[in-house]
Design a protein around this motif. Structure first.
Motif, mmCIF file in Angstrom:
data_model
loop_
_atom_site.group_PDB
_atom_site.id
_atom_site.type_symbol
_atom_site.label_atom_id
_atom_site.label_comp_id
_atom_site.label_asym_id
_atom_site.label_seq_id
_atom_site.Cartn_x
_atom_site.Cartn_y
_atom_site.Cartn_z
ATOM 1 N N ARG A 197 28.192 35.332 70.672
ATOM 2 C CA ARG A 197 29.186 34.985 69.654
ATOM 3 C C ARG A 197 29.833 33.633 69.949
ATOM 4 N NH1 ARG A 197 33.807 38.275 69.196
ATOM 5 N NH2 ARG A 197 34.259 37.084 67.325
ATOM 6 N N ALA A 198 29.988 33.327 71.241
ATOM 7 C CA ALA A 198 30.631 32.061 71.627
ATOM 8 C C ALA A 198 29.878 30.859 71.067
ATOM 9 C CB ALA A 198 30.717 31.967 73.155
ATOM 10 N N ILE A 199 28.546 30.996 70.943
ATOM 11 C CA ILE A 199 27.734 29.880 70.450
ATOM 12 C C ILE A 199 28.088 29.533 69.011
ATOM 13 C CG2 ILE A 199 25.362 29.166 69.936
ATOM 14 C CD1 ILE A 199 24.469 30.859 72.340
ATOM 15 N N SER A 200 28.557 30.522 68.247
ATOM 16 C CA SER A 200 28.899 30.275 66.837
ATOM 17 C C SER A 200 30.240 29.575 66.677
ATOM 18 C CB SER A 200 28.924 31.606 66.065
ATOM 19 O OG SER A 200 29.997 32.417 66.523
ATOM 20 N N PHE A 201 30.973 29.358 67.793
ATOM 21 C CA PHE A 201 32.282 28.707 67.707
ATOM 22 C C PHE A 201 32.185 27.186 67.720
ATOM 23 C CE2 PHE A 201 34.190 32.714 69.792
ATOM 24 C CZ PHE A 201 34.418 33.278 68.531
ATOM 25 N N ASN A 202 30.943 26.674 67.721
ATOM 26 C CA ASN A 202 30.733 25.221 67.624
ATOM 27 C C ASN A 202 31.346 24.471 68.803
ATOM 28 O OD1 ASN A 202 29.574 23.050 66.311
ATOM 29 N ND2 ASN A 202 31.422 22.554 65.172
ATOM 30 N N SER A 204 30.830 22.482 72.597
ATOM 31 C CA SER A 204 29.946 21.373 72.964
ATOM 32 C C SER A 204 28.551 21.905 73.295
ATOM 33 C CB SER A 204 30.503 20.643 74.184
ATOM 34 O OG SER A 204 30.447 21.480 75.329
ATOM 35 N N LYS A 205 27.574 21.002 73.278
ATOM 36 C CA LYS A 205 26.201 21.375 73.595
ATOM 37 C C LYS A 205 26.115 21.974 75.001
ATOM 38 C CE LYS A 205 21.579 19.367 74.040
ATOM 39 N NZ LYS A 205 20.770 18.121 73.922
ATOM 40 N N GLU A 206 26.821 21.363 75.943
ATOM 41 C CA GLU A 206 26.786 21.847 77.326
ATOM 42 C C GLU A 206 27.372 23.254 77.447
ATOM 43 O OE1 GLU A 206 28.009 18.943 76.344
ATOM 44 O OE2 GLU A 206 26.432 17.608 77.110
ATOM 45 N N GLN A 207 28.500 23.501 76.720
ATOM 46 C CA GLN A 207 29.136 24.812 76.808
ATOM 47 C C GLN A 207 28.274 25.884 76.148
ATOM 48 O OE1 GLN A 207 33.285 24.509 76.197
ATOM 49 N NE2 GLN A 207 33.699 26.687 76.317
ATOM 50 N N ASN A 208 27.679 25.567 75.007
ATOM 51 C CA ASN A 208 26.808 26.541 74.337
ATOM 52 C C ASN A 208 25.592 26.870 75.196
ATOM 53 O OD1 ASN A 208 28.368 26.913 72.075
ATOM 54 N ND2 ASN A 208 27.354 25.334 70.882
ATOM 55 N N THR A 209 25.024 25.848 75.830
ATOM 56 C CA THR A 209 23.873 26.083 76.713
ATOM 57 C C THR A 209 24.277 26.974 77.874
ATOM 58 O OG1 THR A 209 22.959 23.915 76.126
ATOM 59 C CG2 THR A 209 22.139 24.942 78.143
ATOM 60 N N TRP A 210 25.502 26.779 78.363
ATOM 61 C CA TRP A 210 25.992 27.605 79.477
ATOM 62 C C TRP A 210 26.074 29.072 79.063
ATOM 63 C CZ3 TRP A 210 29.790 31.028 80.707
ATOM 64 C CH2 TRP A 210 30.026 31.262 82.065
ATOM 65 N N PHE A 211 26.598 29.353 77.870
ATOM 66 C CA PHE A 211 26.705 30.747 77.407
ATOM 67 C C PHE A 211 25.329 31.388 77.233
ATOM 68 C CE2 PHE A 211 31.041 29.503 75.836
ATOM 69 C CZ PHE A 211 31.735 30.419 76.614
ATOM 70 N N LEU A 212 24.366 30.602 76.744
ATOM 71 C CA LEU A 212 23.018 31.148 76.592
ATOM 72 C C LEU A 212 22.402 31.430 77.959
ATOM 73 C CD1 LEU A 212 20.742 31.927 74.718
ATOM 74 C CD2 LEU A 212 20.010 29.537 74.655
ATOM 75 N N ASP A 213 22.663 30.551 78.922
ATOM 76 C CA ASP A 213 22.171 30.783 80.291
ATOM 77 C C ASP A 213 22.812 32.039 80.888
ATOM 78 O OD1 ASP A 213 20.611 28.547 80.173
ATOM 79 O OD2 ASP A 213 21.994 27.262 81.284
ATOM 80 N N LEU A 214 24.105 32.244 80.630
ATOM 81 C CA LEU A 214 24.786 33.440 81.126
ATOM 82 C C LEU A 214 24.135 34.694 80.531
ATOM 83 C CD1 LEU A 214 27.116 34.904 82.596
ATOM 84 C CD2 LEU A 214 28.505 34.547 80.534
#
Length: 847
Positions: A197-202, A204-214
């Motif tokens: 869900r965090a990825i849908s909050f728009n 940064s690219k680095e933060q979204n990649t981090w959530f997907l890695d988690l």
């Protein structure tokens, strides 16, 4: 003692024990005075210490005011801040990240528990994410404040933070959260869901990649993925395409499960098939094939869905898509065959072969749409300035205009309207004189024109305006304009202007011969004859350089008719002025053919560049062009042009190009040598684009030097320049006079000499293959000569060979014998074996 003086005494003598009692007694007015004092001295003659920090906290009224005087780096006197907060807490303190981030997070929580302030969720997430900076602090935080684990930690998934920062190998949020999940201290599924869900909050690219890695490092089970599949599908709406391969990899585990929502998935991934990223398309094609394999009811829908991959010019992507349709699609399906017809022109050879049974006779024999090369530029009339009012308007614009003919219009109007200008008109020309004055200290043709105009104003205006009087001090007399190193072509224009100036002094009312009457720079022969008739009627000799410049701009259309017209309108003397126009050998009898035809030699070599303490040699390709250092007194305008090499900038270059449109070779040679002769020092890309565009407007046959310039554009690392060069190629390659083999030869030499990389050429060419059959045939000829010119294998040669193979199939043609030996040699290279084998196999089939 005044408050200010008392504070200075405390601060300057560092009476730290007195600062808190001092701050306690301050009134709002006193605080305002201290804030002004801090603003005046801090970060200037005063430095920061604990006293200034405490005073800033107590006296600054807003967060912004505090941050302007805060140190941003300092060991904060926390015990003293505790004392300060007992009697005064700034209202803005909970919003000041610059203050709170410097305080240990445990202390921040302590202050909040005491009721000093309440953190908003965004600030809490930001501070919590940075709390790992102290070793072991997180365990201490959750031990003293369990609410951090039960509530606050979830804010990290909902707000921008520094969660992705890793302080060392052990202190990373990824490890902490994973450990908390493994110890069942936080809910595993909630972490998985929150991560997606965090990825849908728009963020940064680095933060979204981090959530997907988690999400991935928690190794979600199939039932968990299925429970979250709709959230995963939503990620495909993100603008961050780099997330897609990871999501596809996760979904690939469950696409064959009954609970997988195939319809929703197909709808979600439809836009992805138009992307160019291979890692996205490879993952998606793998899943789509799995879906068809496990559930035949989706065969036709998936086959139609993946059709956009045939717009992708990557051979492997098209082949994979074609294999799926060929294996699972129904050749009798009208839906598939009808949809495939829309993509037929984009099919590469291997994909076409795999889909042959899906192509109906109607599709196989589908004629290409007629391609008509549109005119790059449609000439338009250039209207003469008819009235003094129109001249005044033009004069105020000419020094800022980018139209190459505006200066000619200006001179022509001045010559014809000179005697009509009254004193009041010079008052109205004040804005024009101001515009000319702004060019002081510059150079080039506009400065020369400004010098001419200012000298004219000083000559004609009875009482010179203040602008003209000031300009007289800043600008030279027209005859003194320029210096020893001034390019010859500028001196030619100076001679022209001096002669025009003398005509104006004499009060002559005659037209300028060299003003074009059609864009971009053309003069019609009959129009020139009419103007010469005006000189004949007045028994006036034309300005020599004006006449020569005019003859060079005459468009060579219907010259036989024009010659007859001249015989009727002009006597022998004035008709003799037109000899260069009607005598086809005139210029060849007077000038070096190399300059006339643009057939300069070019020489490969190298130049040294300096990097730190090292020197490196880079390849360079220079055009061999010579220039005389001095010209005789009777030198003609064209002599001045051919011997102008250095010191001409883009603002003037297009005008010079249009001064002798049929003899532009030396101008191109100069521009090429200055800005395109090597790959490292390429500059003035905008100028190169403008120059190429200006040339194409002339619609003239290419000379050798033009092909070399176009080669530099096609191979250029700048995308914009390369794109316009390809537009030029597509526009002109169908012309009978365009030598596609010469262009290919030059491209091959550039690539072989390592002047440029192959990638820009292959990327550009891929977008135009199958534009028309005629273009395909031209591309094949070009690639044949490119391959002939390449000696040893170069990086990305495989891509050129793939394009060549594609064109052989599309054109149903045989491999050129000229490259047979090279292919045999290159076949020894591992990465080229497969494609060369395909080319040879095609050759055997063709035979």
């Amino acid at each position: 003692m005044l408050i200010e003086e008392e504070f200075k005494a405390i601060y300057l003598n560092y009476k730290i024990k007195e600062i808190i009692p001092f701050l306690k007694k301050l009134t709002p007015k006193d605080k305002k005075e201290i804030a002004v004092l801090l603003k005046k001295h801090i970060n200037k003659e005063w430095g920061h210490n604990s006293i200034s920090v405490l005073a800033a906290l107590a006296c600054c009224k807003t967060k912004n005011e505090y941050e302007k005087v805060s140190p941003g780096y300092y060991s904060w006197p926390v015990p003293l801040i505790d004392e300060l907060f007992e009697f005064y807490v700034p209202e803005w303190i909970s919003e000041s990240h610059s203050f709170l981030e410097e305080i240990n997070y445990l202390k921040v929580l302590e202050w909040e528990q005491k009721g000093y302030f309440t953190l908003n969720e965004g600030m809490r997430a930001l501070l919590l994410s940075s709390s790992l900076v102290s070793k072991g602090s997180f365990d201490e935080i959750i031990s003293k404040y369990p609410v951090t684990l039960h509530s606050h930690i979830w804010l990290l998934f909902e707000h921008e933070s520094n969660i992705m920062v890793q302080y060392d190998e052990e202190r990373s949020w990824k490890k902490i959260i994973k450990k908390l999940v493994q110890e069942n201290r936080i809910d595993r599924f909630r972490v998985l869901k929150s991560s997606i869900r965090a990825i849908s909050f728009n963020f940064s690219k680095e933060q979204n990649t981090w959530f997907l890695d988690l999400f991935s490092c928690l190794e979600p089970k199939e039932n968990e993925i299925l429970a979250l599949q709709e959230e995963l599908f939503l990620v495909f709406q993100s603008v961050q395409h780099s997330l897609f391969p990871g999501i596809l990899k996760v979904l690939n585990q469950v696409v064959e499960e009954k609970e997988f929502k195939t319809e929703l998935f197909l709808h979600a991934v439809e836009p992805l098939l138009t992307l160019s990223a291979k890692n996205v398309l490879n993952g998606l094609l793998l899943i789509l094939e799995k879906i068809i394999k496990s559930n035949k009811q989706y065969s036709e829908e998936v086959c139609i869905l993946l059709m956009p991959v045939f717009l992708n010019k990557d051979k492997t992507i098209q082949t994979k898509g074609a294999k799926i349709i060929g294996k699972y699609g129904d050749p009798q399906s009208s839906g598939i065959t009808k949809e495939l017809q829309s993509y037929k022109s984009s099919l590469l050879a291997d994909a076409h072969s795999l889909l042959d049974r899906f192509l109906t006779e109607e599709v196989r024999n589908h004629e290409e749409c007629g391609y008509e090369a549109l005119s790059w530029h449609i000439p338009e009339p250039i209207v003469s300035v008819a009235t003094v009012e129109d001249f005044i308007f033009l004069a105020s614009q000419v020094f800022n205009s980018y139209e190459t003919h505006s200066a000619d219009q200006f001179l022509d109007a001045l010559m014809r309207l000179n005697n009509e200008l009254e004193e009041e008109h010079f008052d109205q020309l004040e804005p024009a004189f101001k515009a000319a004055f702004k060019l002081k200290g510059t150079g080039g043709l506009k400065h020369l024109l400004a010098t001419f105009f200012i000298n004219y104003g000083l000559l004609k205006q009875k009482t010179p305006s203040s602008v003209l009087l000031q300009a007289r001090l800043e600008f030279p007399r027209l005859e003194n304009w320029g210096e020893k190193r001034t390019p010859f072509i500028f001196k030619a224009y100076q001679k022209l202007l001096l002669a025009v100036f003398n005509k104006l002094k004499q009060g002559k009312n005659l037209p300028l011969l060299s003003v074009p009457d059609q864009t971009p720079c053309w003069i019609s022969a009959n129009r020139l004859i009419d103007k010469l008739r005006a000189y004949q009627d007045e028994k006036e000799q034309p300005v020599l350089f004006d006449l020569q410049a005019a003859l060079l701009r005459v468009k060579k259309d219907n010259l036989a008719d024009a010659e007859q017209y001249a015989e009727k309108q002009l006597d022998d003397q004035y008709r003799s002025f037109l000899k260069p126009l009607f005598d086809q050998n005139y210029f060849r009898d007077h000038y070096d053919h190399t300059y006339l035809d643009g057939n300069f030699e070019w020489k490969p070599g190298s130049r040294k560049i300096y990097k730190w303490n090292n020197t490196e040699e880079i390849p360079q390709l220079l055009i061999m062009i010579e220039n005389q250092k001095e010209l005789p007194e009777n030198a003609a305008f064209l002599d001045y042009l051919f011997n102008s090499y250095h010191g001409i900038y883009q603002d003037d270059l297009n005008y010079i190009l249009y001064s002798a449109p049929y003899f532009s070779g030396s101008v191109f040679a100069k521009k090429y040598n200055e800005t395109l002769s090597n790959q490292v020092y390429q500059y003035d890309i905008k100028g190169n684009i403008a120059f190429l565009n200006a040339w194409m407007k002339l619609n003239l046959p290419f000379q050798s030097v033009h092909y070399l310039f176009l080669t530099a554009g096609l191979l250029n690392k700048d995308r914009a320049f390369s794109d316009i060069a390809f537009e030029v190629l597509i526009n002109r390659m169908l012309s009978d006079d365009f030598d596609i083999r010469l262009l290919g030869k030059l491209l091959g030499e550039n690539i072989s000499f390592h002047m440029s990389s192959v990638k820009r050429l292959t990327d550009g060419l891929s977008g135009y293959i199958n534009l028309t059959t005629t273009h395909n045939q031209g591309f094949e000829k070009m690639l044949t000569t490119i391959l002939t010119g390449i000696g040893k294998p170069v990086f990305n040669l495989k891509k050129i060979l793939e394009l060549y193979y594609e064109l052989l199939n599309l054109n149903h043609s045989e491999m050129d014998e000229a490259i047979a030996d090279q292919l045999n040699e290159w076949e020894k290279e591992n990465n080229l074996k497969k494609i060369i084998h395909q080319i040879k196999t095609h050759e055997r089939k063709t035979i």
